[in-house]
Design a protein around this motif. Structure first.
Motif, PDB file in Angstrom:
ATOM      1  N   MET A 236       0.830  -1.187   0.000  1.00 29.73           N
ATOM      2  CA  MET A 236       0.000   0.000   0.000  1.00 29.73           C
ATOM      3  C   MET A 236       0.871   1.246   0.000  1.00 29.73           C
ATOM      4  SD  MET A 236      -3.092   1.050   2.557  1.00 29.73           S
ATOM      5  CE  MET A 236      -4.071  -0.307   2.018  1.00 29.73           C
ATOM      6  N   GLU A 237       0.560   2.150  -0.909  1.00 31.34           N
ATOM      7  CA  GLU A 237       1.199   3.458  -0.937  1.00 31.34           C
ATOM      8  C   GLU A 237       0.283   4.420  -0.185  1.00 31.34           C
ATOM      9  OE1 GLU A 237       2.022   4.660  -4.947  1.00 31.34           O
ATOM     10  OE2 GLU A 237       3.053   2.774  -5.399  1.00 31.34           O
ATOM     11  N   TRP A 238       0.695   4.807   1.029  1.00 32.37           N
ATOM     12  CA  TRP A 238      -0.168   5.590   1.912  1.00 32.37           C
ATOM     13  C   TRP A 238      -0.496   6.959   1.334  1.00 32.37           C
ATOM     14  CZ3 TRP A 238      -2.485   2.649   5.130  1.00 32.37           C
ATOM     15  CH2 TRP A 238      -1.846   1.502   5.588  1.00 32.37           C
ATOM     16  N   ASN A 239       0.465   7.574   0.666  1.00 31.63           N
ATOM     17  CA  ASN A 239       0.210   8.904   0.094  1.00 31.63           C
ATOM     18  C   ASN A 239      -0.845   8.827  -1.005  1.00 31.63           C
ATOM     19  OD1 ASN A 239       2.037  10.154   1.769  1.00 31.63           O
ATOM     20  ND2 ASN A 239       3.755   9.803   0.374  1.00 31.63           N
ATOM     21  N   LEU A 240      -0.779   7.785  -1.821  1.00 34.79           N
ATOM     22  CA  LEU A 240      -1.762   7.597  -2.891  1.00 34.79           C
ATOM     23  C   LEU A 240      -3.161   7.375  -2.310  1.00 34.79           C
ATOM     24  CD1 LEU A 240      -2.402   7.189  -5.922  1.00 34.79           C
ATOM     25  CD2 LEU A 240      -1.896   4.767  -5.576  1.00 34.79           C
ATOM     26  N   VAL A 241      -3.257   6.534  -1.294  1.00 33.47           N
ATOM     27  CA  VAL A 241      -4.554   6.250  -0.663  1.00 33.47           C
ATOM     28  C   VAL A 241      -5.122   7.507  -0.025  1.00 33.47           C
ATOM     29  CG1 VAL A 241      -5.680   4.952   1.187  1.00 33.47           C
ATOM     30  CG2 VAL A 241      -4.050   3.808  -0.318  1.00 33.47           C
ATOM     31  N   LEU A 242      -4.290   8.263   0.699  1.00 38.90           N
ATOM     32  CA  LEU A 242      -4.748   9.486   1.342  1.00 38.90           C
ATOM     33  C   LEU A 242      -5.206  10.506   0.298  1.00 38.90           C
ATOM     34  CD1 LEU A 242      -5.101  10.681   4.118  1.00 38.90           C
ATOM     35  CD2 LEU A 242      -2.801  11.603   3.958  1.00 38.90           C
ATOM     36  N   HIS A 243      -4.478  10.603  -0.809  1.00 40.84           N
ATOM     37  CA  HIS A 243      -4.870  11.514  -1.891  1.00 40.84           C
ATOM     38  C   HIS A 243      -6.235  11.120  -2.463  1.00 40.84           C
ATOM     39  CE1 HIS A 243      -4.522  14.194  -5.297  1.00 40.84           C
ATOM     40  NE2 HIS A 243      -4.744  13.163  -6.117  1.00 40.84           N
ATOM     41  N   GLN A 244      -6.455   9.825  -2.664  1.00 38.63           N
ATOM     42  CA  GLN A 244      -7.740   9.369  -3.198  1.00 38.63           C
ATOM     43  C   GLN A 244      -8.872   9.652  -2.209  1.00 38.63           C
ATOM     44  OE1 GLN A 244      -7.751   5.375  -5.043  1.00 38.63           O
ATOM     45  NE2 GLN A 244      -5.517   5.466  -4.795  1.00 38.63           N
ATOM     46  N   LEU A 245      -8.626   9.445  -0.927  1.00 37.57           N
ATOM     47  CA  LEU A 245      -9.655   9.714   0.081  1.00 37.57           C
ATOM     48  C   LEU A 245     -10.009  11.195   0.107  1.00 37.57           C
ATOM     49  CD1 LEU A 245      -8.482   7.411   3.002  1.00 37.57           C
ATOM     50  CD2 LEU A 245     -10.455   7.083   1.532  1.00 37.57           C
ATOM     51  N   ARG A 246      -9.011  12.051   0.001  1.00 41.39           N
ATOM     52  CA  ARG A 246      -9.268  13.490  -0.006  1.00 41.39           C
ATOM     53  C   ARG A 246     -10.050  13.904  -1.261  1.00 41.39           C
ATOM     54  NH1 ARG A 246      -3.481  14.806   2.055  1.00 41.39           N
ATOM     55  NH2 ARG A 246      -3.877  14.956   4.291  1.00 41.39           N
ATOM     56  N   CYS A 247      -9.631  13.383  -2.405  1.00 42.75           N
ATOM     57  CA  CYS A 247     -10.287  13.759  -3.661  1.00 42.75           C
ATOM     58  C   CYS A 247     -11.717  13.237  -3.740  1.00 42.75           C
ATOM     59  CB  CYS A 247      -9.485  13.234  -4.851  1.00 42.75           C
ATOM     60  SG  CYS A 247      -7.934  14.108  -5.091  1.00 42.75           S
ATOM     61  N   ASN A 248     -11.978  12.051  -3.200  1.00 41.93           N
ATOM     62  CA  ASN A 248     -13.332  11.484  -3.224  1.00 41.93           C
ATOM     63  C   ASN A 248     -14.253  12.132  -2.209  1.00 41.93           C
ATOM     64  OD1 ASN A 248     -12.793   9.670  -5.264  1.00 41.93           O
ATOM     65  ND2 ASN A 248     -12.263   8.009  -3.888  1.00 41.93           N
ATOM     66  N   GLY A 249     -13.692  12.897  -1.289  1.00 41.50           N
ATOM     67  CA  GLY A 249     -14.503  13.555  -0.270  1.00 41.50           C
ATOM     68  C   GLY A 249     -14.853  12.654   0.896  1.00 41.50           C
TER      69      GLY A 249
END
Length: 185
Positions: free
Chosen positions: A34-47
């Protein structure tokens, strides 16, 4: 892939999700990485993070009055009413007042009771403690009753041993008495 999909479907069927968001854990398609930065970015973008923040500010947990009253009446037994005709909303209000639930943590709607995040978990913990206390006292009482039965049997056995010994001594003393020989005949 099939096993992972089956676990996901089982999890979705066992809960009642309002929406499903797909998150890609890594760009190299490696399982268990898991790439944590990628996951966090997706969570932020999805709202999703914003939705969680809004949910925490509001009242995300909802429970029907009847379900709440039946499940949590154990926390305040004085609110128990007749099951045939019952105003579930009023009984729910009595339960909330009886367990001294903070008014800021819950609101009463037309058909449901709304709770802040974490309140249901706290109520469940209290309910589990109450049930454990009731079951412990019940188990204690039943063990007392079983021990009492065992004790009473031991007392009967002791008293009957004394009675048998007394009768045998009397028989041994009287068996050679002439009148007793006549009675035996």
């Amino acid at each position: 892939h099939r096993e992972s999909l089956n676990r996901l479907m089982t999890n979705l069927r066992s809960t009642q999700p309002h929406f499903v968001r797909c998150i890609i854990p890594n760009e190299i398609k490696k399982p268990g990485y898991m790439e944590w930065n990628l996951v966090l970015h997706q969570l932020r973008c999805n709202g999703v993070l914003e939705g969680i923040r809004i949910c925490r500010k509001g009242f995300p947990s909802r429970v029907q009055y009847e379900e709440f009253a039946q499940r949590y009446v154990i926390l305040y037994a004085a609110a128990k009413k007749d099951k045939d005709f019952c105003d579930w909303k009023q009984q729910s209000k009595e339960i909330c007042a009886g367990i001294e639930l903070d008014d800021a943590k819950h609101k009463f709607g037309h058909t449901k009771l709304f709770f802040k995040a974490g309140v249901i978990g706290d109520l469940e913990d209290e309910r589990d403690e109450k049930i454990a206390a009731i079951l412990t006292s019940l188990q204690s009482y039943m063990r007392y009753k079983l021990a009492l039965v065992t004790y009473q049997e031991a007392v009967k056995r002791r008293d009957s041993i004394d009675l048998i010994q007394t009768n045998i001594r009397a028989f041994q003393y009287l068996k050679d008495w002439e009148w007793m020989k006549i009675i035996f005949k």
